[in-house]
Motif scaffolding. Structure first.
Motif, PDB file in Angstrom:
ATOM      1  N   ARG A 242       1.198   7.146 -11.066  1.00 59.94           N
ATOM      2  CA  ARG A 242       1.205   8.247 -10.096  1.00 59.94           C
ATOM      3  C   ARG A 242       0.426   7.883  -8.842  1.00 59.94           C
ATOM      4  O   ARG A 242       0.757   8.346  -7.745  1.00 59.94           O
ATOM      5  CB  ARG A 242       0.587   9.488 -10.736  1.00 59.94           C
ATOM      6  CG  ARG A 242       1.382  10.088 -11.891  1.00 59.94           C
ATOM      7  CD  ARG A 242       2.383  11.092 -11.416  1.00 59.94           C
ATOM      8  NE  ARG A 242       2.908  11.893 -12.510  1.00 59.94           N
ATOM      9  CZ  ARG A 242       3.653  12.991 -12.348  1.00 59.94           C
ATOM     10  NH1 ARG A 242       3.961  13.404 -11.133  1.00 59.94           N
ATOM     11  NH2 ARG A 242       4.085  13.676 -13.381  1.00 59.94           N
ATOM     12  N   GLU A 243      -0.626   7.070  -8.980  1.00 62.48           N
ATOM     13  CA  GLU A 243      -1.510   6.763  -7.858  1.00 62.48           C
ATOM     14  C   GLU A 243      -1.068   5.530  -7.079  1.00 62.48           C
ATOM     15  O   GLU A 243      -1.748   5.145  -6.124  1.00 62.48           O
ATOM     16  CB  GLU A 243      -2.940   6.571  -8.377  1.00 62.48           C
ATOM     17  CG  GLU A 243      -3.538   7.853  -8.961  1.00 62.48           C
ATOM     18  CD  GLU A 243      -4.919   7.662  -9.558  1.00 62.48           C
ATOM     19  OE1 GLU A 243      -5.419   6.505  -9.532  1.00 62.48           O
ATOM     20  OE2 GLU A 243      -5.505   8.641 -10.057  1.00 62.48           O
ATOM     21  N   SER A 244       0.053   4.928  -7.430  1.00 62.98           N
ATOM     22  CA  SER A 244       0.500   3.721  -6.725  1.00 62.98           C
ATOM     23  C   SER A 244       1.971   3.841  -6.354  1.00 62.98           C
ATOM     24  O   SER A 244       2.306   4.458  -5.340  1.00 62.98           O
ATOM     25  CB  SER A 244       0.233   2.480  -7.597  1.00 62.98           C
ATOM     26  OG  SER A 244       0.838   2.601  -8.880  1.00 62.98           O
ATOM     27  N   ASP A 245       2.863   3.295  -7.168  1.00 58.59           N
ATOM     28  CA  ASP A 245       4.286   3.282  -6.826  1.00 58.59           C
ATOM     29  C   ASP A 245       4.852   4.680  -6.647  1.00 58.59           C
ATOM     30  O   ASP A 245       5.592   4.945  -5.692  1.00 58.59           O
ATOM     31  CB  ASP A 245       5.068   2.535  -7.906  1.00 58.59           C
ATOM     32  CG  ASP A 245       4.659   1.081  -8.026  1.00 58.59           C
ATOM     33  OD1 ASP A 245       5.464   0.204  -7.676  1.00 58.59           O
ATOM     34  OD2 ASP A 245       3.518   0.822  -8.463  1.00 58.59           O
ATOM     35  N   LEU A 246       4.533   5.585  -7.566  1.00 56.68           N
ATOM     36  CA  LEU A 246       5.056   6.945  -7.429  1.00 56.68           C
ATOM     37  C   LEU A 246       4.471   7.655  -6.217  1.00 56.68           C
ATOM     38  O   LEU A 246       5.157   8.468  -5.581  1.00 56.68           O
ATOM     39  CB  LEU A 246       4.793   7.747  -8.701  1.00 56.68           C
ATOM     40  CG  LEU A 246       5.623   7.363  -9.930  1.00 56.68           C
ATOM     41  CD1 LEU A 246       5.281   8.255 -11.109  1.00 56.68           C
ATOM     42  CD2 LEU A 246       7.119   7.418  -9.636  1.00 56.68           C
TER      43      LEU A 246
ATOM     44  N   ASP B 247       0.829  -1.204   0.000  1.00 52.90           N
ATOM     45  CA  ASP B 247       0.000   0.000   0.000  1.00 52.90           C
ATOM     46  C   ASP B 247       0.859   1.249   0.000  1.00 52.90           C
ATOM     47  O   ASP B 247       1.775   1.387   0.822  1.00 52.90           O
ATOM     48  CB  ASP B 247      -0.910   0.020   1.228  1.00 52.90           C
ATOM     49  CG  ASP B 247      -1.785   1.264   1.234  1.00 52.90           C
ATOM     50  OD1 ASP B 247      -2.783   1.280   0.495  1.00 52.90           O
ATOM     51  OD2 ASP B 247      -1.446   2.225   1.947  1.00 52.90           O
ATOM     52  N   PRO B 248       0.586   2.222  -0.895  1.00 56.45           N
ATOM     53  CA  PRO B 248       1.443   3.418  -0.971  1.00 56.45           C
ATOM     54  C   PRO B 248       1.397   4.297   0.263  1.00 56.45           C
ATOM     55  O   PRO B 248       2.408   4.907   0.617  1.00 56.45           O
ATOM     56  CB  PRO B 248       0.920   4.153  -2.208  1.00 56.45           C
ATOM     57  CG  PRO B 248      -0.459   3.631  -2.443  1.00 56.45           C
ATOM     58  CD  PRO B 248      -0.440   2.211  -1.955  1.00 56.45           C
TER      59      PRO B 248
ATOM     60  N   PHE C 143      12.283  18.076  -5.937  1.00 54.77           N
ATOM     61  CA  PHE C 143      13.282  17.403  -5.096  1.00 54.77           C
ATOM     62  C   PHE C 143      14.612  18.139  -5.163  1.00 54.77           C
ATOM     63  O   PHE C 143      15.175  18.312  -6.240  1.00 54.77           O
ATOM     64  CB  PHE C 143      13.446  15.950  -5.552  1.00 54.77           C
ATOM     65  CG  PHE C 143      14.482  15.180  -4.786  1.00 54.77           C
ATOM     66  CD1 PHE C 143      14.281  14.891  -3.440  1.00 54.77           C
ATOM     67  CD2 PHE C 143      15.652  14.764  -5.396  1.00 54.77           C
ATOM     68  CE1 PHE C 143      15.246  14.194  -2.719  1.00 54.77           C
ATOM     69  CE2 PHE C 143      16.620  14.066  -4.687  1.00 54.77           C
ATOM     70  CZ  PHE C 143      16.408  13.770  -3.341  1.00 54.77           C
ATOM     71  N   PRO C 144      15.155  18.574  -4.013  1.00 54.19           N
ATOM     72  CA  PRO C 144      16.369  19.391  -4.027  1.00 54.19           C
ATOM     73  C   PRO C 144      17.661  18.605  -3.895  1.00 54.19           C
ATOM     74  O   PRO C 144      18.746  19.169  -4.020  1.00 54.19           O
ATOM     75  CB  PRO C 144      16.174  20.289  -2.796  1.00 54.19           C
ATOM     76  CG  PRO C 144      15.442  19.408  -1.828  1.00 54.19           C
ATOM     77  CD  PRO C 144      14.539  18.534  -2.672  1.00 54.19           C
ATOM     78  N   GLY C 145      17.562  17.291  -3.601  1.00 53.95           N
ATOM     79  CA  GLY C 145      18.765  16.487  -3.409  1.00 53.95           C
ATOM     80  C   GLY C 145      19.299  15.933  -4.719  1.00 53.95           C
ATOM     81  O   GLY C 145      18.963  16.409  -5.803  1.00 53.95           O
ATOM     82  N   TRP C 146      20.152  14.896  -4.611  1.00 54.84           N
ATOM     83  CA  TRP C 146      20.769  14.370  -5.817  1.00 54.84           C
ATOM     84  C   TRP C 146      20.279  12.956  -6.114  1.00 54.84           C
ATOM     85  O   TRP C 146      19.837  12.245  -5.219  1.00 54.84           O
ATOM     86  CB  TRP C 146      22.278  14.446  -5.728  1.00 54.84           C
ATOM     87  CG  TRP C 146      23.027  13.308  -5.079  1.00 54.84           C
ATOM     88  CD1 TRP C 146      23.585  12.236  -5.712  1.00 54.84           C
ATOM     89  CD2 TRP C 146      23.379  13.157  -3.690  1.00 54.84           C
ATOM     90  NE1 TRP C 146      24.252  11.433  -4.815  1.00 54.84           N
ATOM     91  CE2 TRP C 146      24.139  11.970  -3.570  1.00 54.84           C
ATOM     92  CE3 TRP C 146      23.113  13.902  -2.538  1.00 54.84           C
ATOM     93  CZ2 TRP C 146      24.640  11.514  -2.341  1.00 54.84           C
ATOM     94  CZ3 TRP C 146      23.608  13.445  -1.323  1.00 54.84           C
ATOM     95  CH2 TRP C 146      24.352  12.276  -1.238  1.00 54.84           C
ATOM     96  N   VAL C 147      20.383  12.580  -7.382  1.00 61.21           N
ATOM     97  CA  VAL C 147      20.013  11.249  -7.830  1.00 61.21           C
ATOM     98  C   VAL C 147      21.290  10.445  -8.045  1.00 61.21           C
ATOM     99  O   VAL C 147      22.147  10.834  -8.852  1.00 61.21           O
ATOM    100  CB  VAL C 147      19.199  11.280  -9.138  1.00 61.21           C
ATOM    101  CG1 VAL C 147      18.802   9.858  -9.550  1.00 61.21           C
ATOM    102  CG2 VAL C 147      17.954  12.153  -8.978  1.00 61.21           C
TER     103      VAL C 147
ATOM    104  N   PHE D 107       6.576   6.821  -3.185  1.00 64.70           N
ATOM    105  CA  PHE D 107       7.801   7.621  -3.167  1.00 64.70           C
ATOM    106  C   PHE D 107       7.501   9.073  -2.811  1.00 64.70           C
ATOM    107  O   PHE D 107       8.223   9.691  -2.023  1.00 64.70           O
ATOM    108  CB  PHE D 107       8.484   7.548  -4.531  1.00 64.70           C
ATOM    109  CG  PHE D 107       9.365   6.344  -4.717  1.00 64.70           C
ATOM    110  CD1 PHE D 107      10.668   6.345  -4.263  1.00 64.70           C
ATOM    111  CD2 PHE D 107       8.883   5.215  -5.342  1.00 64.70           C
ATOM    112  CE1 PHE D 107      11.485   5.235  -4.425  1.00 64.70           C
ATOM    113  CE2 PHE D 107       9.683   4.092  -5.516  1.00 64.70           C
ATOM    114  CZ  PHE D 107      10.987   4.103  -5.060  1.00 64.70           C
ATOM    115  N   GLN D 108       6.450   9.625  -3.383  1.00 66.38           N
ATOM    116  CA  GLN D 108       6.134  11.033  -3.137  1.00 66.38           C
ATOM    117  C   GLN D 108       5.855  11.286  -1.660  1.00 66.38           C
ATOM    118  O   GLN D 108       6.366  12.256  -1.069  1.00 66.38           O
ATOM    119  CB  GLN D 108       4.940  11.459  -3.991  1.00 66.38           C
ATOM    120  CG  GLN D 108       4.608  12.949  -3.872  1.00 66.38           C
ATOM    121  CD  GLN D 108       3.523  13.395  -4.843  1.00 66.38           C
ATOM    122  OE1 GLN D 108       2.888  12.579  -5.504  1.00 66.38           O
ATOM    123  NE2 GLN D 108       3.299  14.698  -4.925  1.00 66.38           N
ATOM    124  N   LEU D 109       5.049  10.425  -1.036  1.00 68.31           N
ATOM    125  CA  LEU D 109       4.733  10.603   0.377  1.00 68.31           C
ATOM    126  C   LEU D 109       5.972  10.442   1.248  1.00 68.31           C
ATOM    127  O   LEU D 109       6.177  11.196   2.208  1.00 68.31           O
ATOM    128  CB  LEU D 109       3.657   9.601   0.797  1.00 68.31           C
ATOM    129  CG  LEU D 109       2.280   9.790   0.157  1.00 68.31           C
ATOM    130  CD1 LEU D 109       1.352   8.652   0.560  1.00 68.31           C
ATOM    131  CD2 LEU D 109       1.668  11.129   0.529  1.00 68.31           C
TER     132      LEU D 109
END
Length: 721
Positions: A217-221, A168-169, A265-269, A224-226
């Motif tokens: 957007r409504e599941s895996d992403l 569950d996201p 997102f302000p950090g690095w990938v 991550f977003q939350l």
């Protein structure tokens, strides 16, 4: 390393608010410092921060640049003249890993698996576990922890599900965010990983995961977003797999559009190790090439310099990547000088035991077979319960203090060297014997079926420990290996009081379920797992875990009966399509009208709870209140699970909020459950859209259960991106 007390009381009392006080007062200050430091750097120093190595002398790779580098996951040299330390990276989210025990004599607190943590449904415990891992990372001389796994369990056979936080996201995102905050409270940068759709290990380096944007957007992403909103990790680690055709580490949509543009997102990938295939990934949003000797070449050095010189990549893009790295170090204080320090082993072990006990799920308990009471003889059978408890394999595997037992398995491909079962030195057998001094507690390996059943027949209670090892690099069936189903069935036929304790990293099938009295899911419970299991079996701890992942009856209930690419050689091209879209796990079963073996959210207790007076309030932060009462005879914890069940004329099933509450016998409490607006909304090209409609909710004991109902009318709102 010398280990003494470090004032765990302060660490243990930390909350999200307390953690925030340890961070810089202003993120703007971190940005300003990053800009100032980057402006003083030479180009050589800038490019130096954009690639790193795994400081282990692999056969066929160049020699290490320095003889004093300690074996770990990653290393990037710093800039001493500007006070920028080396970036020392270590795996993983379950503690500080020691790859293949190359750092002789170095051990760490081995925390329970991600699924065990998720089963607590407790952001508070997630924060404390993260603080343990972060503290040991810092005290061992590292400043980056490769933690924060939040990939959803789209397939219960994924070999890395045990590292992650379920299906569950909302649950996964909230717990990952809390764990990341705990880690970073210790002046350590945490990653969040693996971005994104790393939902199977089979052909993970070549599989193309395909899904439409809205359900993505409504599941895996959303998970991550939350987690990024809550935890503010310093870095995002991209995945090995392709996503809709492009590799995740060179995926402009994921990195530039979603992560950096929409989420700000302000950090690095950083890349996963060996996941960079071309220098063009830099322009597509990747900031740092990790473990570069595992790639075909160090793309982010000479090839990237050539791209800049040719004008195909602006120098400002390089400078932006460097500022992102520095900003994340400064934001959490990870630029502090690297030095080893003391670790409070006893306090960290107590934290690991608390998480393990809280995450154990009582799946079945016919006739109140548990807690154990009055048994004079207990037959403990199988699962190497005399030695300890199983852990998952791969980069997240942690070596605890004490005599561990390692059973090499071997295997194909790069991960073959990592394929080994490691048993933590916390024996359930010894813990049960200590907890039941008036009973005769003896062990049989279960190796010989006839001997084990004869032994079981002579005992008041038989407890079968069943294990299923899983690991990074491989996926696994849901069948218990090595004939353990037959062992359980035979023991249950010999002794009507048979209890099964599962140590698994994934759901398993249970053809013997109706033949046993009780079933306990202990997951991979970490270094204190044997004691935690004994605590629950004997009633010292009332089980309060709730499933973070559905247990299907068999593979026919899954969206994909076969794992895409299963059995094909590494490097084979295959596609994993996700027609279920956002309907992951329990939402899939609800949409199909099928009942899994055990639903998401399920878990029993030694006491009983009643809920009443459910009310919903709207506003910018919708919330529910419900009164929970312990109507049983022992103290325990209830998890309030609030599900969105209807939106306008559309039936649905989504976890919208949750809260864990501890109650004494007879105690009642009004519990506030915050509702996540994005769960109520739809993703549209303009962002998250909350429709004007009547929203119906149920406060239930699982995703498949009935409960208290309430509705509210909410106005239309645009929630941003």
């Amino acid at each position: 390393m010398k280990r003494i007390g470090l004032g765990w009381l302060v660490l243990g009392l930390m909350s999200g608010t307390a953690m925030a006080q340890t961070a810089p007062k202003s993120i703007d200050a971190a940005d300003a410092r990053a800009r100032a430091a980057e402006a003083k750097m030479t180009d050589d120093e800038r490019f130096q921060l954009l690639h790193g190595i795994m400081p282990i002398a692999f056969p066929g790779t160049p020699p290490l640049p320095r003889a004093d580098l300690k074996p770990t996951a990653g290393w990037i040299p710093g800039v001493p003249r500007l006070g920028i330390p080396d970036l020392y990276e270590t795996d993983a989210s379950l503690g500080v890993a020691n790859p293949l025990q190359l750092r002789k004599g170095d051990y760490s607190t081995a925390l329970p698996s991600g699924l065990a943590l998720a089963a607590t449904w407790s952001p508070e415990l997630a924060f404390k576990g993260g603080a343990v891992a972060g503290n040991e990372t810092r005290q061992k001389g590292f400043n980056i922890l490769l933690a924060g796994g939040v990939n959803l369990a789209r397939d219960p056979r994924n070999g890395r599900n045990f590292e992650y936080l379920g299906e569950d996201p909302l649950l996964a995102g909230r717990l990952a965010g809390a764990s990341i905050r705990g880690i970073q409270s210790q002046k350590v940068v945490s990653t969040i990983k693996h971005f994104a759709l790393n939902d199977q290990e089979t052909l993970r380096n070549s599989i193309d995961a395909r899904i439409d944007e809205k359900p993505f957007r409504e599941s895996d992403l959303l998970a991550f977003q939350l987690a990024i909103e809550d935890g503010k990790p310093g870095s995002v680690m991209c995945a090995y797999n392709r996503v809709n055709g492009d590799y995740a580490c060179g995926n402009d949509f994921l990195l530039n559009q979603v992560l950096k543009r929409d989420w700000g997102f302000p950090g690095w990938v950083m890349s996963d190790w060996g996941a960079v295939h071309d220098v063009s990934y830099f322009a597509k949003g990747l900031d740092q090439q990790s473990g570069a000797q595992l790639d075909k070449q160090i793309f982010f050095d000479k090839p990237l310099r050539a791209e800049v010189a040719a004008g195909r990549v602006p120098m400002e893009r390089v400078r932006d990547s460097v500022r992102r790295i520095l900003r994340s170090l400064y934001a959490v204080g990870a630029d502090a000088p690297l030095a080893e320090g003391a670790i409070d082993e006893a306090a960290h072990a107590a934290a690991a035991r608390a998480v393990a006990a809280a995450g154990i799920v009582l799946l079945k308990n016919d006739g109140d077979a548990l807690p154990l009471a009055g048994a004079k003889s207990v037959a403990v059978i199988g699962g190497h319960a005399d030695l300890g408890v199983l852990s998952g394999g791969g980069s997240s595997q942690v070596t605890p203090k004490g005599q561990v037992t390692v059973l090499p398995l071997g295997g194909r491909g790069m991960m073959g060297a990592w394929a080994r079962q490691l048993y933590m030195p916390s024996s359930p057998l010894r813990a049960l014997a200590a907890a039941m001094p008036g009973a005769k507690v003896e062990y049989d390996s279960g190796y010989d079926l006839a001997a084990a059943t004869a032994f079981a027949k002579q005992s008041d209670v038989a407890i079968v420990f069943a294990t299923a090892w899983s690991s990074e690099g491989n996926d696994f069936s849901m069948t218990l290996p090595e004939g353990q189903d037959a062992l359980i069935a035979a023991v249950a036929a010999a002794n009507p009081n048979t209890i099964v304790v599962l140590e698994t990293g994934n759901p398993v099938k249970m053809p013997w379920l109706d033949k046993v009295k009780a079933v306990v899911e202990a997951w991979y419970p970490g270094q204190e797992g044997g004691a935690a299991i004994a605590d629950v079996l004997t009633g010292k701890v009332n089980p309060s875990g709730r499933l973070p992942i559905s247990f299907p009856s068999d593979e026919t209930q899954l969206p994909r009966a076969e794992i895409p690419g299963w059995g094909q050689p590494e490097g084979s091209q295959a596609t994993a399509t996700y027609p279920e879209g956002a309907e992951v796990g329990y939402r899939w079963y609800a949409a199909k009208g099928t009942r899994p073996l055990f639903p998401f959210g399920h878990g029993l207790s030694y006491t009983r709870f009643e809920q009443s007076a459910l009310q919903i309030r709207g506003g910018a932060q919708p919330e529910a209140t419900v009164t929970v009462r312990n109507v049983g005879k022992v103290a325990g914890a209830e998890v309030v699970q609030l599900y969105l069940t209807r939106r306008g004329a559309i039936d649905t099933r989504r976890l919208a909020g949750f809260a864990r509450v501890e109650l004494s016998p007879g105690e009642s409490r009004s519990v506030v459950v915050k509702i996540e607006p994005k769960v109520l909304a739809d993703w549209t090209p303009r962002g998250w859209h909350l429709a004007a409609a009547t929203y119906s909710f149920t406060s239930a004991t699982s995703a498949g259960g009935a409960g208290l109902d309430a509705t509210i009318r909410l106005p239309e709102r645009q929630l941003g991106r």
